[in-house]
Design a protein around this motif. Sequence first.
Motif, mmCIF file in Angstrom:
data_model
loop_
_atom_site.group_PDB
_atom_site.id
_atom_site.type_symbol
_atom_site.label_atom_id
_atom_site.label_comp_id
_atom_site.label_asym_id
_atom_site.label_seq_id
_atom_site.Cartn_x
_atom_site.Cartn_y
_atom_site.Cartn_z
ATOM 1 N N VAL A 292 0.832 -1.204 0.000
ATOM 2 C CA VAL A 292 0.000 0.000 0.000
ATOM 3 C C VAL A 292 0.869 1.259 0.000
ATOM 4 O O VAL A 292 0.539 2.246 -0.670
ATOM 5 C CB VAL A 292 -0.989 -0.009 1.184
ATOM 6 C CG1 VAL A 292 -1.756 1.309 1.262
ATOM 7 C CG2 VAL A 292 -1.960 -1.179 1.052
ATOM 8 N N ILE A 293 1.987 1.237 0.706
ATOM 9 C CA ILE A 293 2.912 2.384 0.667
ATOM 10 C C ILE A 293 3.354 2.637 -0.772
ATOM 11 O O ILE A 293 3.322 3.773 -1.262
ATOM 12 C CB ILE A 293 4.147 2.142 1.558
ATOM 13 C CG1 ILE A 293 3.756 2.101 3.025
ATOM 14 C CG2 ILE A 293 5.200 3.232 1.322
ATOM 15 C CD1 ILE A 293 4.877 1.652 3.946
ATOM 16 N N LEU A 294 3.757 1.588 -1.444
ATOM 17 C CA LEU A 294 4.222 1.725 -2.829
ATOM 18 C C LEU A 294 3.099 2.181 -3.757
ATOM 19 O O LEU A 294 3.317 3.013 -4.641
ATOM 20 C CB LEU A 294 4.839 0.412 -3.302
ATOM 21 C CG LEU A 294 6.083 -0.020 -2.510
ATOM 22 C CD1 LEU A 294 6.545 -1.397 -2.952
ATOM 23 C CD2 LEU A 294 7.197 0.996 -2.629
ATOM 24 N N ASP A 295 1.893 1.659 -3.540
ATOM 25 C CA ASP A 295 0.744 2.106 -4.324
ATOM 26 C C ASP A 295 0.532 3.608 -4.160
ATOM 27 O O ASP A 295 0.327 4.330 -5.134
ATOM 28 C CB ASP A 295 -0.531 1.380 -3.892
ATOM 29 C CG ASP A 295 -0.620 -0.036 -4.412
ATOM 30 O OD1 ASP A 295 0.194 -0.420 -5.286
ATOM 31 O OD2 ASP A 295 -1.510 -0.771 -3.947
ATOM 32 N N ARG A 296 0.576 4.074 -2.932
ATOM 33 C CA ARG A 296 0.351 5.494 -2.669
ATOM 34 C C ARG A 296 1.409 6.354 -3.364
ATOM 35 O O ARG A 296 1.109 7.405 -3.930
ATOM 36 C CB ARG A 296 0.360 5.781 -1.162
ATOM 37 C CG ARG A 296 -0.713 5.059 -0.361
ATOM 38 C CD ARG A 296 -2.073 5.613 -0.502
ATOM 39 N NE ARG A 296 -2.119 6.977 -0.009
ATOM 40 C CZ ARG A 296 -3.221 7.701 0.043
ATOM 41 N NH1 ARG A 296 -4.357 7.197 -0.355
ATOM 42 N NH2 ARG A 296 -3.193 8.929 0.468
ATOM 43 N N LEU A 297 2.667 5.893 -3.331
ATOM 44 C CA LEU A 297 3.738 6.626 -4.019
ATOM 45 C C LEU A 297 3.507 6.678 -5.522
ATOM 46 O O LEU A 297 3.905 7.633 -6.185
ATOM 47 C CB LEU A 297 5.099 5.985 -3.720
ATOM 48 C CG LEU A 297 5.600 6.125 -2.283
ATOM 49 C CD1 LEU A 297 6.855 5.287 -2.073
ATOM 50 C CD2 LEU A 297 5.852 7.585 -1.938
ATOM 51 N N ALA A 298 2.863 5.644 -6.057
ATOM 52 C CA ALA A 298 2.598 5.579 -7.490
ATOM 53 C C ALA A 298 1.266 6.235 -7.871
ATOM 54 O O ALA A 298 0.871 6.208 -9.033
ATOM 55 C CB ALA A 298 2.609 4.120 -7.950
ATOM 56 N N GLY A 299 0.571 6.798 -6.899
ATOM 57 C CA GLY A 299 -0.685 7.474 -7.189
ATOM 58 C C GLY A 299 -1.902 6.576 -7.139
ATOM 59 O O GLY A 299 -3.002 6.991 -7.478
ATOM 60 N N VAL A 300 -1.751 5.334 -6.717
ATOM 61 C CA VAL A 300 -2.888 4.431 -6.552
ATOM 62 C C VAL A 300 -3.433 4.668 -5.152
ATOM 63 O O VAL A 300 -2.783 4.353 -4.157
ATOM 64 C CB VAL A 300 -2.469 2.945 -6.733
ATOM 65 C CG1 VAL A 300 -3.666 2.027 -6.521
ATOM 66 C CG2 VAL A 300 -1.855 2.734 -8.106
ATOM 67 N N LEU A 301 -4.623 5.249 -5.080
ATOM 68 C CA LEU A 301 -5.155 5.723 -3.803
ATOM 69 C C LEU A 301 -6.285 4.847 -3.261
ATOM 70 O O LEU A 301 -7.158 5.328 -2.535
ATOM 71 C CB LEU A 301 -5.631 7.167 -3.961
ATOM 72 C CG LEU A 301 -4.591 8.130 -4.550
ATOM 73 C CD1 LEU A 301 -5.179 9.511 -4.734
ATOM 74 C CD2 LEU A 301 -3.340 8.174 -3.709
ATOM 75 N N THR A 302 -6.272 3.578 -3.581
ATOM 76 C CA THR A 302 -7.333 2.667 -3.159
ATOM 77 C C THR A 302 -7.482 2.621 -1.648
ATOM 78 O O THR A 302 -8.587 2.625 -1.114
ATOM 79 C CB THR A 302 -7.068 1.245 -3.693
ATOM 80 O OG1 THR A 302 -6.876 1.320 -5.109
ATOM 81 C CG2 THR A 302 -8.217 0.311 -3.379
ATOM 82 N N TYR A 303 -6.364 2.572 -0.927
ATOM 83 C CA TYR A 303 -6.393 2.494 0.534
ATOM 84 C C TYR A 303 -5.720 3.726 1.129
ATOM 85 O O TYR A 303 -4.766 4.253 0.576
ATOM 86 C CB TYR A 303 -5.705 1.211 1.019
ATOM 87 C CG TYR A 303 -6.363 -0.006 0.430
ATOM 88 C CD1 TYR A 303 -7.619 -0.419 0.881
ATOM 89 C CD2 TYR A 303 -5.765 -0.727 -0.586
ATOM 90 C CE1 TYR A 303 -8.256 -1.513 0.324
ATOM 91 C CE2 TYR A 303 -6.398 -1.829 -1.151
ATOM 92 C CZ TYR A 303 -7.639 -2.219 -0.690
ATOM 93 O OH TYR A 303 -8.271 -3.296 -1.245
ATOM 94 N N SER A 304 -6.212 4.170 2.283
ATOM 95 C CA SER A 304 -5.775 5.440 2.865
ATOM 96 C C SER A 304 -4.404 5.394 3.533
ATOM 97 O O SER A 304 -3.758 6.412 3.660
ATOM 98 C CB SER A 304 -6.794 5.902 3.911
ATOM 99 O OG SER A 304 -6.710 5.075 5.070
#
Length: 181
Positions: free
Chosen positions: A67-79
Amino acid sequence: RIIGLQAQTKDSGTASHGHNMQSLLEKNGLKGRVRIIQKKAGTDEVVHVSKWMDNLVMRGADTGIDVILDRLAGVLTYSLDLTYADIGTGNTAPAITDVALTTPTLRALRAYSSVTGASVTLQYFFTDTLLANATYREFATFMDGSSTISTGRIFNHILFPTPYVKTSGIDTTVEVQFTIS
């Protein structure tokens, strides 16, 4: 290096950002640790503070590091907001792909948080009246859950090296610290 829009998607449940960034985060020090603070019920009188215990940050799909990596990539599925934590009596060693505790018993809302330098400290408070007298062996934090046990996405999981024996008259705070070095 330019990363296109495809980096913001998931492919068959596996993060498209790959394992190189995940490995980099792990090697460069995303570390979690936990300690238990016992206080006389209804007071600020500290009875005992455990030693810090290392815990496992999850690495499965849509958990922990993913999820950390997703957030860095702009994937905002989880807070990534670790609002809840569960404590339980299970005795199974954590695995990087866990999605819940083995035997969750009670959930607590985050009571405190602070960021200092490259560390975040979170506290989860379990009152004497709600946390039954028992032997607790496991603990985990969750993002995007509700007050219902095991809801949301797990972030970290620990099997206490020494089980925590909760007794009457004790409020329990589980303090979690994540540091990136």
